[in-house]
Design a protein around this motif. Sequence first.
Motif, mmCIF file in Angstrom:
data_model
loop_
_atom_site.group_PDB
_atom_site.id
_atom_site.type_symbol
_atom_site.label_atom_id
_atom_site.label_comp_id
_atom_site.label_asym_id
_atom_site.label_seq_id
_atom_site.Cartn_x
_atom_site.Cartn_y
_atom_site.Cartn_z
ATOM 1 N N ASP A 1 0.710 -1.120 0.038
ATOM 2 C CA ASP A 1 -0.048 0.048 -0.098
ATOM 3 C C ASP A 1 0.848 1.246 0.163
ATOM 4 O OD1 ASP A 1 -2.258 -1.536 0.146
ATOM 5 O OD2 ASP A 1 -2.545 -1.425 2.168
ATOM 6 N N THR A 2 2.051 1.082 0.594
ATOM 7 C CA THR A 2 3.020 2.116 0.465
ATOM 8 C C THR A 2 4.099 2.171 -0.132
ATOM 9 O OG1 THR A 2 3.750 1.481 2.696
ATOM 10 C CG2 THR A 2 2.186 3.105 2.971
ATOM 11 N N GLU A 3 4.153 1.298 -1.331
ATOM 12 C CA GLU A 3 5.097 1.437 -2.291
ATOM 13 C C GLU A 3 4.616 2.485 -3.349
ATOM 14 O OE1 GLU A 3 5.530 -2.788 -3.364
ATOM 15 O OE2 GLU A 3 5.930 -3.215 -1.495
ATOM 16 N N VAL A 4 5.858 2.842 -3.802
ATOM 17 C CA VAL A 4 5.762 4.208 -4.788
ATOM 18 C C VAL A 4 6.641 3.753 -5.969
ATOM 19 C CG1 VAL A 4 6.208 6.386 -5.383
ATOM 20 C CG2 VAL A 4 5.034 5.883 -2.924
ATOM 21 N N TYR A 5 6.105 3.744 -7.156
ATOM 22 C CA TYR A 5 6.788 3.283 -8.291
ATOM 23 C C TYR A 5 7.165 4.382 -9.470
ATOM 24 C CZ TYR A 5 6.487 -1.253 -6.882
ATOM 25 O OH TYR A 5 6.404 -2.383 -6.045
ATOM 26 N N THR A 6 6.717 5.783 -9.251
ATOM 27 C CA THR A 6 6.807 6.778 -9.909
ATOM 28 C C THR A 6 6.990 8.109 -8.975
ATOM 29 O OG1 THR A 6 4.641 7.083 -10.513
ATOM 30 C CG2 THR A 6 5.951 5.809 -11.966
ATOM 31 N N PRO A 7 7.833 9.111 -9.598
ATOM 32 C CA PRO A 7 8.740 8.922 -10.649
ATOM 33 C C PRO A 7 9.788 8.171 -10.345
ATOM 34 C CG PRO A 7 8.927 10.990 -9.184
ATOM 35 C CD PRO A 7 7.616 10.270 -8.603
#
Length: 251
Positions: free
Chosen positions: A22-28
């Motif tokens: 839920d708290t993983e970001v892939y961009t930018p």
Amino acid sequence: MLATLMIAGINIVQAQDAKPEDTEVYTPVPKVVSTPELTIAPPSDAIILFDGKNLDQWVMTDDRSKPAAWTVANKVFTVNKKSGNIETKESFGNYQLHLEWRVPANITGKGQGRGNSGLFLASIGKGDAGYELQILDSYKNDTYTNGQAASIYKQFVPLANPTRKPGEWNSYDVIWTAPTFNDDKTVKTPARVTVLFNGVLVQDNTTLLGPTQYIGAPAYRQAHGPAPIKLQSHGDPSEPLSFRNIWIRNL
């Protein structure tokens, strides 16, 4: 965009079925930049945390009565995957820190299972409690961007990716401003950090949302004063990391 994602993450984690994803970001995705090896000798007023000889300035995190059990050889020390995290004997408030780390040339694995460790800028409890600056082999290694090298783990993506290839030394130069708390233990001023990774600015006076949370949103849940600095034994199956030339200046 990142702020929006973090707000979305905060909303998500209120649910009882919260997951790490839920708290993983892939961009930018941070721009990859090339850098030469950078090592900085300690200035005259620095406290030497590792001089290539021993770990006398470090103890085990989960039992501070025990000396650090990581391996020292050839003027570097290496993570002991079975022993647990280590942290400094001394506690620090605001500081300037220099640290150099390296993953082996023959490292295996991928994503978060590739040379994973962490530099906890303030250790505020046993295990992985504290404020984590991620250490990871991010040289041609895809993962969520707020979990790659020099991210404020699960909070802020680095501004660039200057990770050197496996077998070569990387350096972190950190300016840490510790959080302060009111008498009622609420936050007076949040923690801030500036990080140069191999000489490249990757965190620019970043205001932290709280200590690191693997699942859920970060928040300041306890007041604390000066704290030790911690290095993580992540326990992933890839070959362990090595460290050298660690020094600190109180600010």
